[in-house]
Design a protein around this motif. Structure first.
Motif, PDB file in Angstrom:
ATOM      1  N   ALA A   9       0.760  -1.281  -0.025  1.00 13.01           N
ATOM      2  CA  ALA A   9       0.103   0.023   0.003  1.00 13.01           C
ATOM      3  C   ALA A   9       0.840   1.287  -0.162  1.00 13.01           C
ATOM      4  O   ALA A   9       0.524   2.087  -0.814  1.00 13.01           O
ATOM      5  CB  ALA A   9      -0.886  -0.009   1.195  1.00 13.01           C
ATOM      6  N   LEU A  10       2.057   1.161   0.731  1.00 13.85           N
ATOM      7  CA  LEU A  10       2.796   2.305   0.768  1.00 13.85           C
ATOM      8  C   LEU A  10       3.508   2.523  -0.573  1.00 13.85           C
ATOM      9  O   LEU A  10       3.675   3.586  -0.832  1.00 13.85           O
ATOM     10  CB  LEU A  10       3.829   2.170   2.010  1.00 13.85           C
ATOM     11  CG  LEU A  10       3.573   2.275   3.358  1.00 13.85           C
ATOM     12  CD1 LEU A  10       4.469   1.828   4.268  1.00 13.85           C
ATOM     13  CD2 LEU A  10       2.736   3.537   3.763  1.00 13.85           C
ATOM     14  N   LEU A  11       3.874   1.616  -1.199  1.00 10.35           N
ATOM     15  CA  LEU A  11       4.553   1.632  -2.593  1.00 10.35           C
ATOM     16  C   LEU A  11       3.477   2.200  -3.392  1.00 10.35           C
ATOM     17  O   LEU A  11       3.611   3.050  -4.059  1.00 10.35           O
ATOM     18  CB  LEU A  11       4.841   0.203  -3.108  1.00 10.35           C
ATOM     19  CG  LEU A  11       5.538   0.179  -4.279  1.00 10.35           C
ATOM     20  CD1 LEU A  11       6.576   0.819  -4.632  1.00 10.35           C
ATOM     21  CD2 LEU A  11       5.520  -1.524  -4.907  1.00 10.35           C
ATOM     22  N   LEU A  12       2.291   1.824  -3.475  1.00 14.00           N
ATOM     23  CA  LEU A  12       1.224   2.309  -4.435  1.00 14.00           C
ATOM     24  C   LEU A  12       1.029   3.951  -4.035  1.00 14.00           C
ATOM     25  O   LEU A  12       0.680   4.355  -4.909  1.00 14.00           O
ATOM     26  CB  LEU A  12      -0.216   1.696  -4.166  1.00 14.00           C
ATOM     27  CG  LEU A  12      -0.228   0.227  -4.675  1.00 14.00           C
ATOM     28  CD1 LEU A  12      -1.299  -0.483  -4.318  1.00 14.00           C
ATOM     29  CD2 LEU A  12       0.005   0.185  -6.187  1.00 14.00           C
ATOM     30  N   LEU A  38      -0.565  -3.495 -10.749  1.00 14.56           N
ATOM     31  CA  LEU A  38      -0.128  -4.886 -11.183  1.00 14.56           C
ATOM     32  C   LEU A  38       0.714  -5.775 -10.283  1.00 14.56           C
ATOM     33  O   LEU A  38       0.521  -6.788  -9.764  1.00 14.56           O
ATOM     34  CB  LEU A  38       0.203  -4.996 -12.585  1.00 14.56           C
ATOM     35  CG  LEU A  38      -1.005  -4.471 -13.576  1.00 14.56           C
ATOM     36  CD1 LEU A  38      -0.032  -4.321 -15.081  1.00 14.56           C
ATOM     37  CD2 LEU A  38      -2.065  -5.338 -13.953  1.00 14.56           C
ATOM     38  N   LEU A  39       1.688  -4.984  -9.904  1.00 17.02           N
ATOM     39  CA  LEU A  39       2.908  -5.548  -8.995  1.00 17.02           C
ATOM     40  C   LEU A  39       2.209  -6.013  -7.775  1.00 17.02           C
ATOM     41  O   LEU A  39       2.552  -6.965  -7.151  1.00 17.02           O
ATOM     42  CB  LEU A  39       3.884  -4.668  -8.865  1.00 17.02           C
ATOM     43  CG  LEU A  39       5.039  -4.930  -7.881  1.00 17.02           C
ATOM     44  CD1 LEU A  39       5.761  -6.174  -8.588  1.00 17.02           C
ATOM     45  CD2 LEU A  39       6.003  -3.731  -7.741  1.00 17.02           C
ATOM     46  N   PRO A  44      -5.685  -7.172 -14.767  1.00 14.10           N
ATOM     47  CA  PRO A  44      -5.603  -6.092 -15.525  1.00 14.10           C
ATOM     48  C   PRO A  44      -6.694  -5.016 -15.388  1.00 14.10           C
ATOM     49  O   PRO A  44      -6.547  -3.631 -15.584  1.00 14.10           O
ATOM     50  CB  PRO A  44      -5.645  -6.524 -16.790  1.00 14.10           C
ATOM     51  CG  PRO A  44      -4.617  -7.930 -16.718  1.00 14.10           C
ATOM     52  CD  PRO A  44      -5.207  -8.338 -15.278  1.00 14.10           C
ATOM     53  N   ILE A  45      -7.996  -5.574 -15.399  1.00 15.21           N
ATOM     54  CA  ILE A  45      -9.212  -4.771 -15.179  1.00 15.21           C
ATOM     55  C   ILE A  45      -9.197  -4.044 -13.921  1.00 15.21           C
ATOM     56  O   ILE A  45      -9.713  -2.762 -13.701  1.00 15.21           O
ATOM     57  CB  ILE A  45     -10.548  -5.428 -15.197  1.00 15.21           C
ATOM     58  CG1 ILE A  45     -11.906  -4.722 -15.588  1.00 15.21           C
ATOM     59  CG2 ILE A  45     -10.583  -6.612 -14.307  1.00 15.21           C
ATOM     60  CD1 ILE A  45     -11.796  -3.524 -16.681  1.00 15.21           C
ATOM     61  N   GLU A  46      -9.061  -4.477 -12.795  1.00 19.67           N
ATOM     62  CA  GLU A  46      -8.894  -3.755 -11.727  1.00 19.67           C
ATOM     63  C   GLU A  46      -7.636  -2.702 -11.671  1.00 19.67           C
ATOM     64  O   GLU A  46      -7.787  -1.831 -10.873  1.00 19.67           O
ATOM     65  CB  GLU A  46      -8.318  -4.980 -10.403  1.00 19.67           C
ATOM     66  CG  GLU A  46      -9.555  -5.940 -10.073  1.00 19.67           C
ATOM     67  CD  GLU A  46      -9.059  -6.895  -9.079  1.00 19.67           C
ATOM     68  OE1 GLU A  46     -10.081  -7.546  -8.419  1.00 19.67           O
ATOM     69  OE2 GLU A  46      -7.676  -7.322  -9.222  1.00 19.67           O
ATOM     70  N   ALA A  47      -6.705  -2.962 -12.132  1.00 15.94           N
ATOM     71  CA  ALA A  47      -5.519  -1.805 -12.209  1.00 15.94           C
ATOM     72  C   ALA A  47      -6.272  -0.863 -13.107  1.00 15.94           C
ATOM     73  O   ALA A  47      -5.985   0.507 -12.878  1.00 15.94           O
ATOM     74  CB  ALA A  47      -4.350  -2.550 -12.788  1.00 15.94           C
ATOM     75  N   LEU A  48      -6.733  -0.922 -14.283  1.00 14.24           N
ATOM     76  CA  LEU A  48      -7.334   0.152 -15.034  1.00 14.24           C
ATOM     77  C   LEU A  48      -8.375   0.802 -14.118  1.00 14.24           C
ATOM     78  O   LEU A  48      -8.128   2.121 -14.255  1.00 14.24           O
ATOM     79  CB  LEU A  48      -7.864  -0.599 -16.480  1.00 14.24           C
ATOM     80  CG  LEU A  48      -6.851  -1.107 -17.274  1.00 14.24           C
ATOM     81  CD1 LEU A  48      -7.694  -1.615 -18.501  1.00 14.24           C
ATOM     82  CD2 LEU A  48      -5.945   0.006 -17.855  1.00 14.24           C
TER      83      LEU A  48
END
Length: 253
Positions: A9-12, A38-39, A44-48
């Motif tokens: 979460a901190l990375l995001l 993605l990492l 893919p749909i969740e990332a978008l």
């Protein structure tokens, strides 16, 4: 934030801050935020979907920052913004109809062209130049095409809007950047309205990233206004080239 571990979460959040900063100046923030999602384990749909959520806040913040400084008048650009929102939504709706692999091959070539244009074109500055197309023509051709692309795929949208404003509308680099943000914000809103019912949104993560996007976008827009084309041009060349290389790598791997 229940979807990911604390360190992810901190990375995001850090990725969202950097994406907001880059995006508010030259576009290309998705190059940072989508791979980070993605990492963290997003599909893919969740990332978008989550990227659209957090990116909307960043684009909105940049728009307000430029507007308060007088570089863009939101009401004067409202017609283009509505078109951008509608076609952003349409792009998201038809995303499943067009093979993404096709765009993954074409877009790197286009992005390299964008980078080469801003790197090699002499005389690009914050000064206005001759208008090549009327605003109505720009609104009915360039805006729908780029907004639909944003809803469908996304990377490079800000760079494409920038080149359109500079090359066709005759805007100086700083003015083009300011006007790009509002259209990008509108296309994000349109596509976001399509993604929300899908149930793919990581709401807690997306809202935390949105807060970081706001901070990064505010800082980036202020720096762009202070330094102008001397900052925007090299950053646009860098982000366009980086996006092109990443998309080529994805297409060939």
């Amino acid at each position: 934030m229940f979807e990911v571990a604390t360190h992810l979460a901190l990375l995001l959040i850090l990725a969202a801050f950097c994406a907001g900063f880059i995006d508010s100046i030259a576009g290309g923030g998705g190059l940072i935020s989508v791979p980070a999602l993605l990492l963290a384990g997003a599909s893919p749909i969740e990332a978008l979907a989550t990227n659209k959520l957090q990116g909307t806040f960043g684009a909105g913040t940049a728009t307000l920052t430029y507007a308060r400084a007088g570089h863009v008048r939101p009401m004067a650009q409202m017609g283009m913004a509505v078109i951008s929102a509608v076609f952003g939504a349409l792009g998201a709706l038809v995303a499943h109809l067009i093979p993404a692999e096709v765009l993954r091959i074409i877009m790197p070539v286009v992005l390299i062209g964008v980078a080469a244009f801003f790197a090699l074109k002499p005389g690009l500055s914050d000064d206005a130049r001759a208008e090549q197309v009327k605003p109505a023509v720009f609104a009915l051709t360039v805006v729908p095409a780029i907004a639909a692309y944003d809803g469908f795929f996304g990377p490079g949208t800000g760079s494409f809007f920038m080149m359109g404003f500079v090359l066709l509308a005759g805007y100086g680099v700083l003015k083009a950047t300011a006007h790009t943000k509002m259209l990008n914000f509108a296309s994000n809103i349109g596509s976001l309205l399509v993604f929300i019912p899908s149930g793919a949104m990581w709401w807690a993560v997306g809202l935390a990233m949105a807060a970081a996007q706001v901070a990064g976008a505010s800082l980036g827009a202020r720096l762009a206004m202070r330094i102008g084309a001397r900052l925007i041009k090299p950053l646009l060349v860098f982000t366009s080239s980086a996006m092109a290389l990443r998309l080529l790598w994805q297409a060939l791997s």
